[in-house]
Design a protein around this motif. Structure first.
Motif, PDB file in Angstrom:
ATOM      1  N   TRP A  53       0.872  -1.268  -0.185  1.00  0.00           N
ATOM      2  CA  TRP A  53      -0.041   0.003   0.270  1.00  0.00           C
ATOM      3  C   TRP A  53       1.318   1.460   0.301  1.00  0.00           C
ATOM      4  CZ3 TRP A  53      -4.665   1.626  -1.199  1.00  0.00           C
ATOM      5  CH2 TRP A  53      -5.250   2.665  -0.791  1.00  0.00           C
ATOM      6  N   GLY A  54       1.754   1.019   0.853  1.00  0.00           N
ATOM      7  CA  GLY A  54       3.041   2.126   0.863  1.00  0.00           C
ATOM      8  C   GLY A  54       3.550   2.586  -0.046  1.00  0.00           C
ATOM      9  N   ARG A  55       3.688   1.481  -1.231  1.00  0.00           N
ATOM     10  CA  ARG A  55       4.102   1.720  -2.840  1.00  0.00           C
ATOM     11  C   ARG A  55       3.463   2.746  -3.497  1.00  0.00           C
ATOM     12  NH1 ARG A  55       7.684  -3.857  -2.793  1.00  0.00           N
ATOM     13  NH2 ARG A  55       9.185  -3.324  -1.385  1.00  0.00           N
ATOM     14  N   LEU A  56       1.769   2.135  -3.574  1.00  0.00           N
ATOM     15  CA  LEU A  56       0.918   2.297  -4.552  1.00  0.00           C
ATOM     16  C   LEU A  56       0.544   3.919  -4.252  1.00  0.00           C
ATOM     17  CD1 LEU A  56      -1.137  -0.817  -4.559  1.00  0.00           C
ATOM     18  CD2 LEU A  56       0.292  -0.004  -6.218  1.00  0.00           C
ATOM     19  N   ALA A  57       0.871   4.122  -2.724  1.00  0.00           N
ATOM     20  CA  ALA A  57       0.528   4.917  -2.279  1.00  0.00           C
ATOM     21  C   ALA A  57       1.603   6.877  -2.889  1.00  0.00           C
ATOM     22  CB  ALA A  57      -0.188   5.617  -1.130  1.00  0.00           C
ATOM     23  N   ALA A  58       2.877   6.050  -2.363  1.00  0.00           N
ATOM     24  CA  ALA A  58       3.275   6.546  -2.943  1.00  0.00           C
ATOM     25  C   ALA A  58       3.546   7.427  -4.672  1.00  0.00           C
ATOM     26  CB  ALA A  58       4.993   6.349  -2.819  1.00  0.00           C
TER      27      ALA A  58
END
Length: 266
Positions: free
Chosen positions: A32-37
């Motif tokens: 999720w962090g990578r997608l949000a980034a």
């Protein structure tokens, strides 16, 4: 009483922060962090808007020139049943059989569809940290557009030729792998090697197939229900939702595929 309330609040806050930290350190949290980034949701809405405004008019012209209906192509992409496909066809019903284009309108259509290809290209360059040059990028976009229409044509032909459900599903998945693998390589203008792109292509194809299954079971009913409630604009809303989902699939496939390859190498 006030002190007790503050103590409970601090305890609840610590638990919430601890739960958030655990989620961030977990596999789903890192994903999720990578997608949000990379702002995957905002980019997906950008693709949906560009496709509706720029790509669909181009699709109507191309399908008409080839003797096909744009509504049939869109219904095939969404996996719609006959009733839902008829609802979609009302959006593309022509008022004339003449599709004469002026030079200006032809240029605008081409620039619009190139903008859609450019959006995908910029995504992949960002997701794979790949460089690019203006000349090679333009050639890559044109090549990808040709490949896209070839993919649609072959996919439709496979659906007509093959019977049953297993063989069309298998060949459709393999054809999707070939399309997304080639799409990444072409749009990145060869900046990333084939073997690096295979895991992302496989993951993207799995997500693409999953979207197709979900579309076949949900979008048909949604199209019919929205048309009854809101008219043609309701059908457009469903198509926009599907286009947003396509953007999510592209981001998810690239990010999970890269993580998978890193795990295989590690």
């Amino acid at each position: 009483m006030s002190r007790s309330w503050r103590a409970r609040w601090r305890q609840a806050d610590r638990r919430w922060r601890e739960a958030g930290r655990r989620f961030d350190e977990s596999g789903p949290g890192r994903l999720w962090g990578r997608l949000a980034a990379v702002d995957f949701f905002g980019h997906s809405f950008q693709l949906a808007a560009l496709a509706l405004l720029c790509f669909f008019p181009f699709l109507i012209i191309i399908t008409a020139a080839s003797g096909r209906e744009a509504a049939d192509v869109v219904a095939g992409w969404l996996g719609l049943d006959q009733q839902a496909a008829e609802a979609v066809s009302t959006l593309f019903a022509p008022t004339t059989n003449s599709y004469t284009l002026t030079v200006t309108s032809a240029v605008l259509l081409l620039l619009g569809v190139m903008a859609v290809a450019g959006t995908l290209q910029s995504w992949y360059r960002m997701l794979f940290d790949a460089p690019g040059s203006a000349t090679r990028n333009t050639v890559a976009r044109l090549a990808w557009l040709i490949g896209l229409f070839a993919y649609v044509a072959v996919q439709a032909a496979l659906g007509r030729v093959l019977g049953g459900w297993f063989l069309p599903a298998l060949t459709g998945f393999l054809w999707a792998v070939a399309f997304w693998w080639g799409s990444m390589y072409v749009l990145l203008a060869g900046a990333v090697r084939w073997r690096v792109l295979l895991p992302p292509a496989l993951v993207t194809s799995v997500c693409w197939t999953g979207l197709g299954v979900f579309s076949a079971h949900w979008f048909s009913a949604a199209v019919v229900a929205n048309e009854e409630k809101y008219g043609p604009i309701g059908v457009v809303m469903v198509i926009l939702s599907w286009l947003v989902a396509v953007g999510v699939v592209i981001h998810l496939g690239a990010i999970v595929g890269r993580a998978w390859r890193s795990g295989l190498r590690g």
